[in-house]
Enzyme design. Structure first.
Site, mmCIF file in Angstrom:
data_model
loop_
_atom_site.group_PDB
_atom_site.id
_atom_site.type_symbol
_atom_site.label_atom_id
_atom_site.label_comp_id
_atom_site.label_asym_id
_atom_site.label_seq_id
_atom_site.Cartn_x
_atom_site.Cartn_y
_atom_site.Cartn_z
ATOM 1 N N ASN A 1 0.884 -1.173 0.000
ATOM 2 C CA ASN A 1 0.000 0.000 0.000
ATOM 3 C C ASN A 1 0.916 1.215 0.000
ATOM 4 O OD1 ASN A 1 -1.902 1.989 0.435
ATOM 5 N ND2 ASN A 1 -2.041 1.616 2.637
ATOM 6 N N LYS B 1 0.263 4.312 -0.316
ATOM 7 C CA LYS B 1 -0.298 5.534 0.288
ATOM 8 C C LYS B 1 -0.050 6.737 -0.638
ATOM 9 C CE LYS B 1 0.723 3.505 4.743
ATOM 10 N NZ LYS B 1 0.475 3.622 6.161
ATOM 11 N N HIS C 1 -9.250 1.578 4.729
ATOM 12 C CA HIS C 1 -7.956 1.705 5.413
ATOM 13 C C HIS C 1 -8.128 2.655 6.617
ATOM 14 C CE1 HIS C 1 -3.777 2.717 6.246
ATOM 15 N NE2 HIS C 1 -3.477 1.580 5.641
ATOM 16 N N GLU D 1 -6.414 4.972 7.692
ATOM 17 C CA GLU D 1 -6.142 6.384 7.409
ATOM 18 C C GLU D 1 -7.359 7.039 6.757
ATOM 19 O OE1 GLU D 1 -2.478 5.700 5.347
ATOM 20 O OE2 GLU D 1 -1.563 5.105 7.245
ATOM 21 N N GLU E 1 -5.496 -4.909 10.374
ATOM 22 C CA GLU E 1 -4.464 -3.894 10.600
ATOM 23 C C GLU E 1 -4.736 -3.163 11.918
ATOM 24 O OE1 GLU E 1 -2.435 -2.847 6.652
ATOM 25 O OE2 GLU E 1 -3.966 -1.353 7.040
ATOM 26 N N GLY F 1 2.458 2.174 10.545
ATOM 27 C CA GLY F 1 3.408 3.272 10.364
ATOM 28 C C GLY F 1 4.096 3.684 11.660
ATOM 29 N N SER G 1 3.357 -2.348 10.150
ATOM 30 C CA SER G 1 4.820 -2.415 10.310
ATOM 31 C C SER G 1 5.395 -3.793 9.996
ATOM 32 C CB SER G 1 5.237 -1.959 11.720
ATOM 33 O OG SER G 1 4.807 -0.625 11.944
HETATM 34 C C1 PEP Z 1 -0.611 0.120 5.744
HETATM 35 O O1 PEP Z 1 -0.532 1.234 5.261
HETATM 36 O O2 PEP Z 1 -1.580 -0.589 5.453
HETATM 37 C C2 PEP Z 1 0.460 -0.335 6.640
HETATM 38 C C3 PEP Z 1 0.349 -1.508 7.207
HETATM 39 O O3 PEP Z 1 1.513 0.507 6.822
HETATM 40 P P1 PEP Z 1 2.939 0.137 7.514
HETATM 41 O O4 PEP Z 1 3.378 -1.173 6.953
HETATM 42 O O5 PEP Z 1 3.838 1.269 7.149
HETATM 43 O O6 PEP Z 1 2.678 0.046 8.988
#
Ligand code: PEP
Length: 256
Positions: free
Chosen positions: A13, A15, A98, A100, A170, A176, A216
């Site tokens: 992803n 972003k 998501h 975000e 998630e 992040g 992460s």
């Molecule tokens: C994501 O954006 O779905 C995500 C898991 O980000 P990160 O791996 O940076 O934590």
């Protein structure tokens, strides 16, 4: 992962990162590290990168996804993108709900459900994200939160369509932040999601649905996370922007 039961899927992803020319360069680096992978490899990229991304991955095993879509076919929705627009240029996957989008752009379970239905109707494969906030985990209501999201986000979606949907677990506190859920924590919630899907549909449908972990995930922790029975892949943010790291995660999924 249990590849005998369901597809292993590693999805990046991106972003709001990478201009079209940067996207082309990164995909050209990802293509060789994804070659021969024993898992599905997807890059979900910003809208303006989609056309060049699709062109760049032609003839390879890398698939392209969008990061959102609207539920209406067309109309007065300034700034939005429809499923038909995505489909026509060859997009196959779309990330929906998501955290975000939920946190910063007012996404609700109701709109996630509408977008998921629209995506499925157009023949796109949705990657529906669910996950609890840190505060919710601390209050011991993780399962309650996840059950509600699964119930509402997949409301009125048939078992047949649910099987085309990927669920990404998630935990919001792990996105992040560099804080990864332990492999046991990821497995616990992914197994809970599968049990919830079995209640909502049936055991056979639940066993067929790919459930990813995201938060992460990186080259150092992927193998352990992916070794768990109910973790069928990863949705990866930061580490998907570095071909070497993304390649190491694809490798872990291939070996797992
Ligand atoms: C994501 O954006 O779905 C995500 C898991 O980000 P990160 O791996 O940076 O934590």
């Amino acid at each position: 992962m249990n590849k005998t039961k369901r597809a292993a899927v590693i999805a990046g992803n991106w972003k709001m990162n990478k201009t079209p020319s940067e996207a082309k360069t990164l995909l050209e680096q990802i293509i060789p590290v994804a070659k021969g992978a024993d898992c599905e490899v997807i890059a979900c990229v910003p809208y303006v990168d989609l056309a060049v991304a699709i062109e760049t991955v032609k003839g390879t095993n890398v698939k392209i996804g969008a990061e959102n879509c609207h539920w209406a076919e067309s109309g007065a929705f300034t700034g939005e993108i429809s499923t038909g627009m995505l489909k026509e240029i060859g997009v196959e996957y779309v990330v929906l709900g998501h955290s975000e989008r939920r946190q910063y752009f007012g996404e609700t379970d109701e709109t996630v459900n509408k977008r998921t239905k629209a995506a499925l109707a157009a023949g796109l494969k949705p990657i529906v994200c669910v996950g609890e906030l840190l505060w919710e985990r601390e209050c011991n209501i993780t399962e309650e939160v996840i059950a509600r999201q699964i119930k509402l986000d997949l409301y009125d979606i048939s078992a047949e369509d649910a099987k085309k949907t990927i669920i990404a677990y998630e935990p919001v506190w792990a996105i992040g932040t560099g804080k990864t859920a332990t492999a046991d924590q990821a497995e616990e919630v992914c197994a809970f999601i599968r049990a919830q899907l079995a209640k909502q549909y049936d055991e056979q449908t639940a066993q067929a649905i790919t459930i990813q972990y995201g938060g992460s995930m990186n080259d150092a922790n992927a193998a352990e996370l992916l070794s768990k029975e109910n973790v069928d892949g990863g949705l990866i943010g930061g580490a998907s922007l570095v071909a070497e790291k993304f390649g190491a995660i694809i490798d872990a999924a291939t070996k797992g």
